[in-house]
Design an enzyme around this catalytic site. Structure first.
Site, mmCIF file in Angstrom:
data_model
loop_
_atom_site.group_PDB
_atom_site.id
_atom_site.type_symbol
_atom_site.label_atom_id
_atom_site.label_comp_id
_atom_site.label_asym_id
_atom_site.label_seq_id
_atom_site.Cartn_x
_atom_site.Cartn_y
_atom_site.Cartn_z
ATOM 1 N N ALA A 109 3.187 -1.732 4.156
ATOM 2 C CA ALA A 109 3.011 -0.792 5.129
ATOM 3 C C ALA A 109 2.518 -1.250 6.275
ATOM 4 C CB ALA A 109 1.606 0.438 4.479
ATOM 5 N N HIS A 153 -5.682 -9.018 -0.330
ATOM 6 C CA HIS A 153 -5.603 -9.140 0.906
ATOM 7 C C HIS A 153 -6.671 -10.089 1.530
ATOM 8 C CE1 HIS A 153 -3.844 -5.127 0.340
ATOM 9 N NE2 HIS A 153 -3.124 -5.621 1.387
ATOM 10 N N HIS A 192 -6.559 5.177 7.366
ATOM 11 C CA HIS A 192 -5.871 4.565 6.004
ATOM 12 C C HIS A 192 -5.040 5.596 5.102
ATOM 13 C CE1 HIS A 192 -5.037 1.762 3.153
ATOM 14 N NE2 HIS A 192 -5.822 2.353 2.018
ATOM 15 N N ASN A 238 2.506 4.279 10.788
ATOM 16 C CA ASN A 238 2.026 4.836 12.186
ATOM 17 C C ASN A 238 2.544 3.841 13.388
ATOM 18 O OD1 ASN A 238 0.241 2.496 10.658
ATOM 19 N ND2 ASN A 238 -0.408 2.375 12.663
ATOM 20 N N MET A 274 -1.438 -6.097 7.481
ATOM 21 C CA MET A 274 -2.562 -7.318 7.110
ATOM 22 C C MET A 274 -2.106 -7.942 5.841
ATOM 23 S SD MET A 274 -5.302 -4.473 7.698
ATOM 24 C CE MET A 274 -5.505 -3.336 8.923
ATOM 25 N N SER A 275 -0.855 -8.390 5.636
ATOM 26 C CA SER A 275 -0.466 -8.769 4.227
ATOM 27 C C SER A 275 0.725 -9.858 4.496
ATOM 28 C CB SER A 275 -0.199 -7.898 3.526
ATOM 29 O OG SER A 275 1.011 -6.948 3.652
ATOM 30 N N SER A 328 0.742 -1.190 -0.100
ATOM 31 C CA SER A 328 -0.092 0.030 0.068
ATOM 32 C C SER A 328 0.825 1.242 -0.087
ATOM 33 C CB SER A 328 -0.795 0.160 1.354
ATOM 34 O OG SER A 328 -1.404 -1.165 1.253
ATOM 35 N N HIS A 361 -9.955 -0.422 -10.632
ATOM 36 C CA HIS A 361 -9.022 -1.581 -11.056
ATOM 37 C C HIS A 361 -8.679 -1.898 -9.610
ATOM 38 C CE1 HIS A 361 -5.346 1.118 -11.002
ATOM 39 N NE2 HIS A 361 -6.281 1.663 -10.498
ATOM 40 N N TYR A 392 -8.512 -9.822 3.795
ATOM 41 C CA TYR A 392 -9.524 -8.995 4.345
ATOM 42 C C TYR A 392 -10.194 -8.854 3.293
ATOM 43 C CZ TYR A 392 -7.061 -4.965 3.197
ATOM 44 O OH TYR A 392 -6.458 -3.762 2.518
ATOM 45 N N GLU A 393 -10.125 -8.776 2.023
ATOM 46 C CA GLU A 393 -11.104 -8.475 1.058
ATOM 47 C C GLU A 393 -12.028 -9.559 0.750
ATOM 48 O OE1 GLU A 393 -8.701 -6.007 -2.229
ATOM 49 O OE2 GLU A 393 -7.431 -7.075 -1.231
HETATM 50 N N1 HPA Z 1 -2.098 -2.293 11.795
HETATM 51 C C1 HPA Z 1 -2.230 -3.278 10.856
HETATM 52 N N2 HPA Z 1 -1.994 -2.845 9.603
HETATM 53 C C2 HPA Z 1 -1.543 -1.728 9.334
HETATM 54 C C3 HPA Z 1 -1.010 -0.717 10.228
HETATM 55 C C4 HPA Z 1 -1.458 -1.197 11.560
HETATM 56 O O1 HPA Z 1 -1.300 -0.289 12.491
HETATM 57 N N3 HPA Z 1 -0.492 0.242 9.460
HETATM 58 C C5 HPA Z 1 -0.489 -0.160 8.189
HETATM 59 N N4 HPA Z 1 -0.989 -1.185 7.917
#
Ligand code: HPA
Length: 271
Positions: free
Chosen positions: A111, A81, A245, A233, A209-210, A28, A59, A83-84
């Site tokens: 990320a 992902h 996000h 973050n 998450m990946s 991401s 897309h 989660y999708e």
């Molecule tokens: N948690 C999970 N996934 C993420 C985060 C997070 O803090 N930041 C970017 N992707």
């Protein structure tokens, strides 16, 4: 599954004639890496047989085939992902196809939230290990012995030699490069403060998450993996307004040049 992999591989070979050794997954906010590639072919996921069908409008992404620093590479701009709503098999299908195309080196990026007190937003971390917190595993089900063993070793999941190359390069170029353990979990909700603290306590340095499913499947097929997190973050000091996000994407873009420099070095070394 073997038939699907073969059909997709043939399709890509016919379209692109690809014969490189390296594939890169752009996480991401890290998709701009693709602009550095002299693209020869681009295939939208929609047009690739057996690639997962997008559940969301717009897309989903594309595979870019081209040269980077003179080496033939595939870049995956946009990943699938869990989660999708994709199955683990779908999330990791592109990795199966990369291997069948002859790819031996997989460079993955993501990320991630930082859960190490020494990390700051915008820093980058080389992933030296991971914790699978998805609650599932992409290898569950009948094992295809042609692809890899039933019980693959994960003790060197992130290739130590590639880590050495990155470590020396970063130090030579004065790029601050952290090292640590990535915790992968499903999302899509960000973690609660207690969850971030817990993930820190169990040994995590970043959380996202990946990556974990793709790395397990790459190891299953004896590919050499290198991974990097961009810390977007701070899980241990969540801002008043909470995690967003869009902030994740903005920070990833700012930190991307560090990742590009290190990936560039690895590609020119191994490819
Ligand atoms: N948690 C999970 N996934 C993420 C985060 C997070 O803090 N930041 C970017 N992707």
């Amino acid at each position: 599954m073997l038939q699907k992999i073969e059909a997709t591989t043939k399709f890509i070979q016919n379209k692109t004639g690809f014969s490189g050794k390296t594939a890169v997954i752009l996480g991401s906010g890290l998709g701009n890496f693709a602009d550095l590639i002299e693209a020869e072919y681009k295939l939208a996921y929609e047009e690739i047989p057996n690639f997962p069908v997008s559940t969301v409008e717009g897309h989903t992404g594309q595979l870019i085939f081209g040269k980077y620093k003179g080496k033939d590479i595939i870049a995956m701009q946009g990943r699938f992902h869990y989660y999708e709503g994709y199955s683990m098999e779908e999330v990791t299908f592109p990795i199966r196809v990369f291997k069948a195309l002859g790819v031996d080196y997989l460079l993955v990026s993501n990320a991630a939230g930082g859960i190490n007190y020494n990390f700051e937003v915008g820093d980058v971390m080389m992933i030296t290990d991971h914790i699978n917190f998805f609650g599932t595993n992409p290898l569950i089900g009948k094992n295809e012995n042609k692809l890899g063993p039933r019980f693959p070793d994960m003790s060197r999941a992130y290739n130590p030699e590639l880590c050495d190359v990155a470590r020396s390069f970063a130090s030579e170029k004065n790029i601050q490069l952290h090292e640590g353990t990535y915790v992968g979990l499903t999302g899509p909700s960000f973690e609660t403060p207690a969850e971030y603290r817990f993930l820190h306590t169990i040994g995590g340095d970043t959380v996202g998450m990946s990556t974990v499913p793709e790395v397990i499947v790459a190891n299953h097929m004896s590919m050499k993996v290198f991974g990097m997190s961009v810390i977007t973050n701070n899980g241990l000091a969540i801002p008043e307004e909470g995690n967003k996000h869009n902030d994740v994407l903005d920070i990833a873009k700012i930190a991307a040049p560090k990742l590009e420099a290190i990936f560039g070095k690895l590609i020119s070394t191994v490819g």
